[in-house]
Design an enzyme around this catalytic site. Structure first.
Site, PDB file in Angstrom:
ATOM      1  N   ASP A   1     -11.037 -34.274  53.362  1.00  0.00           N
ATOM      2  CA  ASP A   1     -11.626 -33.799  52.133  1.00  0.00           C
ATOM      3  C   ASP A   1     -11.015 -34.180  51.026  1.00  0.00           C
ATOM      4  O   ASP A   1     -10.415 -33.457  50.004  1.00  0.00           O
ATOM      5  CB  ASP A   1     -12.024 -32.557  52.021  1.00  0.00           C
ATOM      6  CG  ASP A   1     -10.822 -31.572  52.046  1.00  0.00           C
ATOM      7  OD1 ASP A   1      -9.830 -31.746  52.595  1.00  0.00           O
ATOM      8  OD2 ASP A   1     -11.042 -30.444  51.506  1.00  0.00           O
TER       9      ASP A   1
ATOM     10  N   ASP B   1      -4.556 -34.672  51.165  1.00  0.00           N
ATOM     11  CA  ASP B   1      -5.328 -35.764  52.335  1.00  0.00           C
ATOM     12  C   ASP B   1      -4.751 -37.262  51.781  1.00  0.00           C
ATOM     13  O   ASP B   1      -4.933 -37.917  52.996  1.00  0.00           O
ATOM     14  CB  ASP B   1      -6.791 -35.556  51.839  1.00  0.00           C
ATOM     15  CG  ASP B   1      -7.355 -33.912  51.977  1.00  0.00           C
ATOM     16  OD1 ASP B   1      -7.984 -33.669  52.862  1.00  0.00           O
ATOM     17  OD2 ASP B   1      -7.080 -33.291  51.137  1.00  0.00           O
TER      18      ASP B   1
ATOM     19  N   VAL C   1      -8.410 -32.657  58.562  1.00  0.00           N
ATOM     20  CA  VAL C   1      -7.473 -31.858  57.638  1.00  0.00           C
ATOM     21  C   VAL C   1      -8.389 -31.388  56.457  1.00  0.00           C
ATOM     22  O   VAL C   1      -7.752 -31.084  55.421  1.00  0.00           O
ATOM     23  CB  VAL C   1      -6.404 -32.797  57.131  1.00  0.00           C
ATOM     24  CG1 VAL C   1      -5.129 -33.019  58.125  1.00  0.00           C
ATOM     25  CG2 VAL C   1      -6.930 -33.934  56.488  1.00  0.00           C
TER      26      VAL C   1
HETATM   27  C1  BDR Z   1      -5.946 -27.161  52.835  1.00  0.00           C
HETATM   28  O1  BDR Z   1      -6.539 -27.040  51.728  1.00  0.00           O
HETATM   29  C2  BDR Z   1      -6.882 -28.074  50.975  1.00  0.00           C
HETATM   30  O2  BDR Z   1      -6.951 -27.789  49.682  1.00  0.00           O
HETATM   31  C3  BDR Z   1      -5.833 -29.178  51.312  1.00  0.00           C
HETATM   32  O3  BDR Z   1      -5.964 -30.368  51.331  1.00  0.00           O
HETATM   33  C4  BDR Z   1      -5.352 -28.711  52.683  1.00  0.00           C
HETATM   34  O4  BDR Z   1      -6.073 -29.535  53.572  1.00  0.00           O
HETATM   35  C5  BDR Z   1      -4.469 -26.429  52.744  1.00  0.00           C
HETATM   36  O5  BDR Z   1      -5.088 -25.035  52.564  1.00  0.00           O
HETATM   37 CA    CA Z   2      -7.640 -31.171  52.977  1.00  0.00          CA
END
Ligand code: BDR
Ligand code: CA
Length: 326
Positions: free
Chosen positions: A12, A17, A137
């Site tokens: 995302d 990321d 992720v």
């Molecule tokens: C996760 O939340 C998102 O804001 C970041 O990209 C990461 O994947 C961390 O809590």
């Molecule tokens: Ca993320």
């Protein structure tokens, strides 16, 4: 010659990321098959464009599949409305975002593929000749939808590495980490799908937080990846100072790239234990990572389901990333 690990990345994008994408593209032992975008840090239009921007900056033509714009059910239950806004603050008229609307890179000249990400998972994994590692992720919506469409795809998944969750740490509610909180129902589906699961939660990622001095080390590499990684570390630390002026951390975890590095090199993680993990789906516990503490509940019908990293090694992680970006 060792075979490369076949990988699909689910993101995302998002500042951290972006670093994860760079690590996967640059990893000499990974073959990145595709990148799937999902709504999370920003709406899916933005996370898809940001993903394409990072790949373009790297000269990579890996296909990008646009994924789900909403969580499984959260957005149709009025008390559980997700937010794709991201954290921000305005100081002296300047806006600070942990995840800007668009990454500061040239706009993408290509588009995402036609096929939606969950359909891509089903289509690719049904016919895969070799098992694939999925590194997710962001919120787990795409994978949950794919598993609901065809659960048989699990047989062609060698492992799912998830950046998400937290046992002693939380960052989106008093008890929940963002990726899991953003689509808890999807997370509960995915961690119980029967695939081999490695969770890289906040407990691990916060141990690897980078400072501005670390950013300078990345910058000293003199490469695009080193520079961009340094810029994103600085941006995240500055945003945190603006958002939490009374207790800034003065460092920032690049959460998502730790999952990419750990997929091939588990030595960056510490205290990895096999546990029974579930996700809180309601009220105050929404999105909480629930780990069964008492052995008496671990019966044949309630088995351990994930490898959970309770800590990590910052120096090992930093030196792997520096190698990849040099
Ligand atoms: C996760 O939340 C998102 O804001 C970041 O990209 C990461 O994947 C961390 O809590
Ligand atoms: Ca993320």
């Amino acid at each position: 010659m060792e075979k490369k690990m076949k990988v699909i990345l689910d993101v995302d994008t998002g500042t951290d990321d972006a670093v994860a994408i760079m690590a996967a593209v640059k990893h000499p032992d990974m073959e990145l098959l595709a990148v799937c975008s999902v709504a999370g840090n920003k709406p899916v239009e933005n996370t898809t464009e940001n993903t394409l921007r990072v790949l373009q900056a790297l000269g990579s033509d890996v296909p990008v599949y646009r994924g789900c714009a909403e969580p499984l059910v959260k957005s149709i239950t009025p008390t559980r409305i997700p937010d794709h806004g991201g954290t921000m603050a305005v100081v002296d008229g300047k806006e600070y975002h942990v995840h800007p609307e668009y990454l500061d890179l040239p706009a993408s000249e290509r588009s995402h593929e036609d096929m939606p990400a969950p359909m891509f998972y089903v289509d690719y994994l049904r016919h895969a000749k070799e098992p694939v590692t999925i590194i997710a992720v962001g919120p787990l919506t795409n994978l949950a939808v794919a598993l609901l469409m065809d659960h048989d795809i699990v047989k062609n998944i060698s492992r799912i590495v998830i950046m998400g969750g937290g046992f002693m740490c939380a960052n989106r509610s008093p008890v929940a980490e963002f990726n899991i909180w953003a689509d808890p129902d999807a997370a509960q589906w995915v961690i119980h799908c029967g695939a081999d699961i490695l969770m890289v939660p906040l407990d691990a990622t916060v141990k690897t937080a980078f400072t501005k001095a670390d950013a300078e080390d990345f910058r000293s590499l003199g490469t695009f990846c080193g520079d961009f990684c340094a810029d994103l570390i600085d941006l995240r630390i500055d945003a945190d100072r603006a958002i939490n002026p009374e207790c800034p951390d003065n460092n920032t975890a690049i959460h998502d790239a730790l999952a990419v590095v750990a997929a091939l090199d588990a030595s960056v993680l510490r205290d990895v234990e096999r546990v029974r993990c579930d996700i809180g789906l309601a009220d105050f516990a929404e999105g909480a990572t629930l780990i069964t503490r008492s052995k008496e509940f671990l019966t044949s019908g309630f088995v351990k389901n994930v490898d959970f990293a309770f800590s990590a090694d910052k120096e090992a992680y930093k030196s792997r990333l520096m190698e990849l970006f040099s």
